[in-house]
Write an enzyme that holds these catalytic residues in place. Structure first.
Site, short mmCIF file in Angstrom:
data_model
loop_
_atom_site.label_atom_id
_atom_site.label_comp_id
_atom_site.label_asym_id
_atom_site.label_seq_id
_atom_site.Cartn_x
_atom_site.Cartn_y
_atom_site.Cartn_z
N GLY A 231 0.56 -1.28 0.49
CA GLY A 231 -0.23 0.14 -0.07
C GLY A 231 0.98 1.65 -0.15
N GLU A 274 4.18 -5.92 1.50
CA GLU A 274 4.32 -6.57 0.13
C GLU A 274 4.32 -5.64 -1.31
OE1 GLU A 274 1.32 -9.76 1.38
OE2 GLU A 274 -0.02 -8.78 0.71
N ARG A 277 3.18 -0.93 -5.66
CA ARG A 277 2.93 0.30 -6.30
C ARG A 277 4.30 1.25 -6.02
NH1 ARG A 277 -1.54 2.97 -7.98
NH2 ARG A 277 -2.43 1.81 -6.34
N ARG A 313 -5.66 2.63 -15.21
CA ARG A 313 -6.79 3.52 -13.79
C ARG A 313 -6.96 4.61 -13.74
NH1 ARG A 313 -2.96 5.20 -11.60
NH2 ARG A 313 -3.21 4.34 -9.58
N TYR A 317 -10.61 4.29 -11.68
CA TYR A 317 -10.72 5.39 -10.33
C TYR A 317 -10.14 6.62 -11.00
CZ TYR A 317 -8.46 0.00 -10.29
OH TYR A 317 -8.31 -0.87 -10.04
N CYS A 346 -13.94 4.44 -27.83
CA CYS A 346 -14.92 3.94 -28.23
C CYS A 346 -16.16 4.22 -27.27
CB CYS A 346 -16.27 3.30 -29.30
SG CYS A 346 -15.84 1.62 -29.17
N GLU A 347 -15.69 4.72 -26.62
CA GLU A 347 -16.48 5.39 -25.20
C GLU A 347 -16.35 6.86 -24.99
OE1 GLU A 347 -16.80 2.79 -22.08
OE2 GLU A 347 -16.02 0.59 -23.39
N1 LLP Z 1 -1.24 -7.57 -0.76
C1 LLP Z 1 -2.14 -7.53 -1.73
C2 LLP Z 1 -2.81 -8.99 -0.87
C3 LLP Z 1 -2.78 -6.61 -2.17
O1 LLP Z 1 -4.31 -6.84 -2.62
C4 LLP Z 1 -2.28 -5.23 -3.36
C5 LLP Z 1 -2.84 -5.21 -3.92
C6 LLP Z 1 -0.39 -5.44 -2.61
C7 LLP Z 1 -0.53 -6.49 -1.95
C8 LLP Z 1 -0.02 -4.70 -3.30
O2 LLP Z 1 0.12 -3.24 -3.09
P1 LLP Z 1 0.07 -1.61 -3.48
O3 LLP Z 1 1.60 -1.50 -2.67
O4 LLP Z 1 0.65 -1.55 -4.98
O5 LLP Z 1 -0.91 -0.41 -3.24
N2 LLP Z 1 -5.63 -1.66 -9.84
C9 LLP Z 1 -5.57 -0.94 -8.41
C10 LLP Z 1 -4.59 -1.20 -7.23
C11 LLP Z 1 -5.00 -1.78 -6.76
C12 LLP Z 1 -4.22 -3.24 -5.71
C13 LLP Z 1 -4.45 -3.87 -5.39
N3 LLP Z 1 -4.21 -4.92 -4.25
C14 LLP Z 1 -4.43 0.93 -8.75
O6 LLP Z 1 -4.33 0.28 -9.84
O7 LLP Z 1 -4.86 1.85 -8.14
#
Ligand code: LLP
Length: 422
Positions: A231, A274, A277, A313, A317, A346-347
């Site tokens: 996160g 974990e 991003r 994205r 979002y 086409c949207e």
């Molecule tokens: N661990 C688990 C169990 C997760 O579900 C996720 C992300 C992460 C780690 C990694 O999260 P990060 O560090 O990347 O924030 N598509 C969306 C983000 C979806 C995140 C899903 N899970 C976007 O483009 O913002």
């Protein structure tokens, strides 16, 4: 080359001496461009987050699962999480050993679980019914359990993955049921994990959530690890000098919590994060060519070839991505104007940037769509039967290599079966 608005990439020396217009010409557009140096720096930032000795960074491959990308992450000494057999498969191909892969699944079939068991990776389940299913297919096996610490965070409600409104994790009040299932199937609980959501720019929620998770962990002696989730955010509004996450401050707060937990737990077990991003977003941008500039009623639209099949994205979002403009000719343009940058799908929702103040953009200009490395290519699709783009990597010595070919029309036919008679 006349670069028009390149504050962000100049500061990062993103192109390492390469000309984005020439890259667009050589590899075609749209194309994802990665910078190896920046990727390695981001891996190291998080590896050095804390002083706690048994700290492991699992890169979350759902953010970017390109093979070459994973190889670089592996060479930096990170481990990985996986969300599907496909991710496990790619990670094994990139050289990760089974014990370096943590499969964190959600609502999967027994066959999928069996795939992970056969692959020899660590597995986490996130509901009582999935724990029961796991016990039935693999009694006596090691397993981890995902809890919902009750604290969530994220840049959009769709990506908050803990708290009261989400499908993920097991509520702490079900700990007796978890224990009963572990006993029923003779399962060995090796770890517990959480993920509160994606993209926080301050650490309060994360720190609060790990305190809650550690309270849960204390009820399970003998764990090998606790996984605190990802996160970690990045500043998408760099051209407005949005501050990055204060890793020093956050690292110190996390470090303190880790040592305190280890003392209370009576053992320095492995503690993991974990992030997806943070590792992958900033080392990549998309080069896209402008194919039309037009007025429609009051708005000026800049139409480029980066539709939401390439970068989902913004439509998914309402996400913000910075945009830079590169021009091949030596015509200088200092003027800015308000435009809406759109793709070729086409949207009407196919909008990359709404009412954005940008330098005057002309047909033929190349746009750089910034911070595209996380949830960019992995969420790309063939919608409108468009081809998914190529990916190129700028190596640390400035050399550019192709790491994924652009799809060709024949790819659209793969796996389709035409009727013999109609
Ligand atoms: N661990 C688990 C169990 C997760 O579900 C996720 C992300 C992460 C780690 C990694 O999260 P990060 O560090 O990347 O924030 N598509 C969306 C983000 C979806 C995140 C899903 N899970 C976007 O483009 O913002």
């Amino acid at each position: 080359m006349n670069k028009i608005a390149t504050k962000v990439t100049d500061q990062m020396d993103f192109f390492e001496g390469n000309d984005p217009v020439a890259l667009a010409k050589q590899y075609g557009t749209p194309v994802y461009v990665y910078n190896e140096r920046i990727l390695r720096e981001r891996c190291r930032d998080l590896k050095n987050l804390v002083t706690y000795p048994k700290f492991v960074v699992d890169y979350s491959a759902k953010a970017n699962c390109n093979l070459a990308f994973l190889q670089i992450v592996k060479s930096e000494g990170l481990e990985v999480d996986a969300m599907s057999p496909g991710e496990i498969f790619m990670e094994r191909k990139a050289g990760f050993a089974p014990e370096e892969i943590f499969y964190i699944c959600n609502n999967v079939s027994a066959e999928e679980m069996q795939y992970a068991i056969d692959a020899g990776v660590h597995i986490s389940v996130d509901s009582l019914s999935q724990l029961e299913q796991f016990g039935q297919i693999a009694p006596g096996h090691e397993v981890a359990v995902r809890f919902n610490p009750g604290v969530g965070a994220g840049h959009h409600e769709k990506v908050v993955t803990a708290g009261k409104k989400t499908k993920f994790g097991i509520e702490p009040k079900y700990i007796p049921e978890v224990k009963a299932l572990l006993e029923k199937y003779d399962l060995k609980l090796i770890g517990i994990n959480q993920h509160i959501g994606s993209l926080f720019m301050t650490g309060e929620a994360f720190v609060a959530s790990i305190a809650a998770l550690f309270e849960i962990a204390k009820q399970f002696p003998g764990l090998k690890f606790v996984d605190m989730g990802g996160g970690f955010g990045i500043p998408y509004k760099k051209e407005f000098d949005e501050a990055p996450l204060d890793l020093k401050e956050l690292g110190e707060a996390i470090d303190k919590a880790l040592y305190k937990f280890a003392e209370e737990y009576g053992e320095q077990i492995t503690l993991r994060i974990e992030p997806g991003r943070y590792i992958s977003a900033e080392c990549s941008l998309i080069l896209s060519e402008v194919h039309s500039v037009k007025h429609n009623h009051e708005k000026k639209f800049v139409g480029c070839d980066c539709g939401f099949n390439v970068l989902q994205r913004p439509i998914m979002y309402d996400s913000y991505h910075g945009i830079e403009v590169y021009r091949g000719s030596d015509v200088k343009s200092e003027q800015t104007e308000t435009v809406t940058v759109v793709g070729n799908i086409c949207e009407s929702g196919d909008i990359l940037a709404k009412d954005r103040e940008l330098p005057e953009i002309r047909k033929g200009d190349i746009l750089g769509i910034l911070d595209a490395g996380a949830y960019g290519f992995t969420m790309a699709s063939n919608y409108n039967n468009r081809l998914r783009p190529a990916e190129i990597l700028i190596r640390e010595n400035g050399e550019v290599v192709l790491i994924r070919e652009r799809e060709v029309l024949e790819d659209l036919l793969r796996h389709q079966i035409a009727l013999k008679n109609v």
